[in-house]
Scaffold this motif. Sequence first.
Motif, mmCIF file in Angstrom:
data_model
loop_
_atom_site.group_PDB
_atom_site.id
_atom_site.type_symbol
_atom_site.label_atom_id
_atom_site.label_comp_id
_atom_site.label_asym_id
_atom_site.label_seq_id
_atom_site.Cartn_x
_atom_site.Cartn_y
_atom_site.Cartn_z
ATOM 1 N N LYS A 149 10.826 -0.432 21.291
ATOM 2 C CA LYS A 149 10.760 -1.400 22.391
ATOM 3 C C LYS A 149 9.331 -1.758 22.803
ATOM 4 C CE LYS A 149 15.244 -1.590 23.554
ATOM 5 N NZ LYS A 149 15.834 -0.850 22.413
ATOM 6 N N PRO B 154 9.284 -8.131 27.514
ATOM 7 C CA PRO B 154 10.248 -7.476 28.421
ATOM 8 C C PRO B 154 11.608 -8.172 28.461
ATOM 9 C CG PRO B 154 8.357 -8.404 29.621
ATOM 10 C CD PRO B 154 8.005 -8.409 28.180
ATOM 11 N N PHE C 136 14.811 -5.856 27.573
ATOM 12 C CA PHE C 136 15.807 -5.593 28.620
ATOM 13 C C PHE C 136 17.179 -6.190 28.311
ATOM 14 C CE2 PHE C 136 12.118 -5.221 31.923
ATOM 15 C CZ PHE C 136 11.800 -3.971 31.407
ATOM 16 N N GLU C 137 17.321 -6.813 27.160
ATOM 17 C CA GLU C 137 18.648 -7.248 26.727
ATOM 18 C C GLU C 137 19.516 -6.040 26.356
ATOM 19 O OE1 GLU C 137 19.962 -10.560 26.282
ATOM 20 O OE2 GLU C 137 18.230 -11.059 27.545
ATOM 21 N N ASP C 138 18.853 -4.947 26.018
ATOM 22 C CA ASP C 138 19.542 -3.688 25.707
ATOM 23 C C ASP C 138 19.932 -3.027 27.028
ATOM 24 O OD1 ASP C 138 20.128 -0.981 25.242
ATOM 25 O OD2 ASP C 138 18.703 -0.821 23.589
ATOM 26 N N ALA C 139 21.218 -3.096 27.360
ATOM 27 C CA ALA C 139 21.701 -2.669 28.675
ATOM 28 C C ALA C 139 21.406 -1.195 28.958
ATOM 29 C CB ALA C 139 23.195 -2.939 28.792
ATOM 30 N N LEU D 82 17.721 -0.853 29.628
ATOM 31 C CA LEU D 82 17.420 -1.431 30.940
ATOM 32 C C LEU D 82 17.772 -0.459 32.062
ATOM 33 C CD1 LEU D 82 16.621 -3.775 32.838
ATOM 34 C CD2 LEU D 82 18.947 -4.681 32.556
ATOM 35 N N GLU D 83 18.931 0.182 31.968
ATOM 36 C CA GLU D 83 19.351 1.119 33.011
ATOM 37 C C GLU D 83 18.396 2.305 33.105
ATOM 38 O OE1 GLU D 83 21.361 0.596 35.513
ATOM 39 O OE2 GLU D 83 21.488 -1.343 34.515
ATOM 40 N N LYS E 29 15.258 1.044 34.768
ATOM 41 C CA LYS E 29 15.510 0.849 36.198
ATOM 42 C C LYS E 29 15.506 2.183 36.945
ATOM 43 C CE LYS E 29 18.057 -3.519 36.563
ATOM 44 N NZ LYS E 29 19.364 -4.157 36.843
ATOM 45 N N ILE F 255 12.472 -6.353 38.649
ATOM 46 C CA ILE F 255 13.322 -5.582 37.723
ATOM 47 C C ILE F 255 14.800 -5.710 38.116
ATOM 48 C CG2 ILE F 255 13.114 -3.370 38.972
ATOM 49 C CD1 ILE F 255 12.933 -3.552 35.164
ATOM 50 N N PHE G 46 17.138 -8.314 36.316
ATOM 51 C CA PHE G 46 17.623 -8.160 34.939
ATOM 52 C C PHE G 46 19.000 -7.521 34.944
ATOM 53 C CE2 PHE G 46 13.062 -8.493 34.461
ATOM 54 C CZ PHE G 46 12.941 -9.345 33.377
ATOM 55 N N PRO G 47 19.871 -7.884 33.986
ATOM 56 C CA PRO G 47 19.651 -8.848 32.910
ATOM 57 C C PRO G 47 19.574 -10.287 33.415
ATOM 58 C CG PRO G 47 21.917 -8.051 32.886
ATOM 59 C CD PRO G 47 21.202 -7.257 33.924
#
Length: 219
Positions: A51, A56, A60-63, A66-67, A70, A165, A168-169
């Motif tokens: 990544k 970004p 951050f398309e990768d859930a 992203l979590e 976050k 942040i 997103f998404p």
Amino acid sequence: GARDELGAYIAKPETYATDVVVYHNDDFVAIHDMFPKSSLHLLLLPRDQTKTRMHPFDAFEDAEFLEKVKAETQTLRNLAAGELRRKYGKDSTQEQARQAALSADPPPDELPQGRDWEQDIVVGVHAVPSMNHLHVHILSVDRYSDRLKHRKHYNSFSTPFFVPIEDFPLAEDDVRRDPTKQGYLKQDFTCWRCSRGFGNRFAELKQHLEQEFKEWKKL
Ligand code: 5GP
Ligand code: ZN
């Protein structure tokens, strides 16, 4: 090159002093921004090799990723809030009440709530990052710093060029996906705190930011 310099922190975080690297673990490195654009400005660097070179918006398309990011920014937001409390908290009336209660004998069952400094921290990414390694900004809202020297510095943290942040998404058709079209960096200045307009008068904005900083931290 200069755009690759954040890579060194990810590779060898243990070689830096704590005034540079705030903390590091297997997945993240948290550092102080070398050219802070607020009185407190940190960067969160995910270490995931798949990544770190991504934009970004794409990363951050990768859930799941992203979590994870976050969650880590929440840790850092909390840490940053603690730092603001230490730096500025003593002056506020709420904090004085809290300190008084803490030192009372016997102390009350319930302490007065201190100021919630977490609300004074913003977390997000630039729509067009200048540095190549994936990073998330964690900064106090004041935008008060000697290093804030250029128009684009202010607008990059004070217009939709800065993407929180929490947003997103991003939706497929989110206008921020095409930031150059929007001209965010050339927009007229608007004070982050009172929304007053300053046209393109940067010196005047800077003076105003100092006033706002003084009032904000004492609030
Ligand atoms: P961007 O515009 O790419 O989202 O933000 C990159 C950030 O990295 C900027 O806020 C800039 O001040 C910071 N920065 C640039 N070079 C270095 C460096 O070598 N070390 C650290 N700690 N921060 C840097
Ligand atoms: Zn203002």
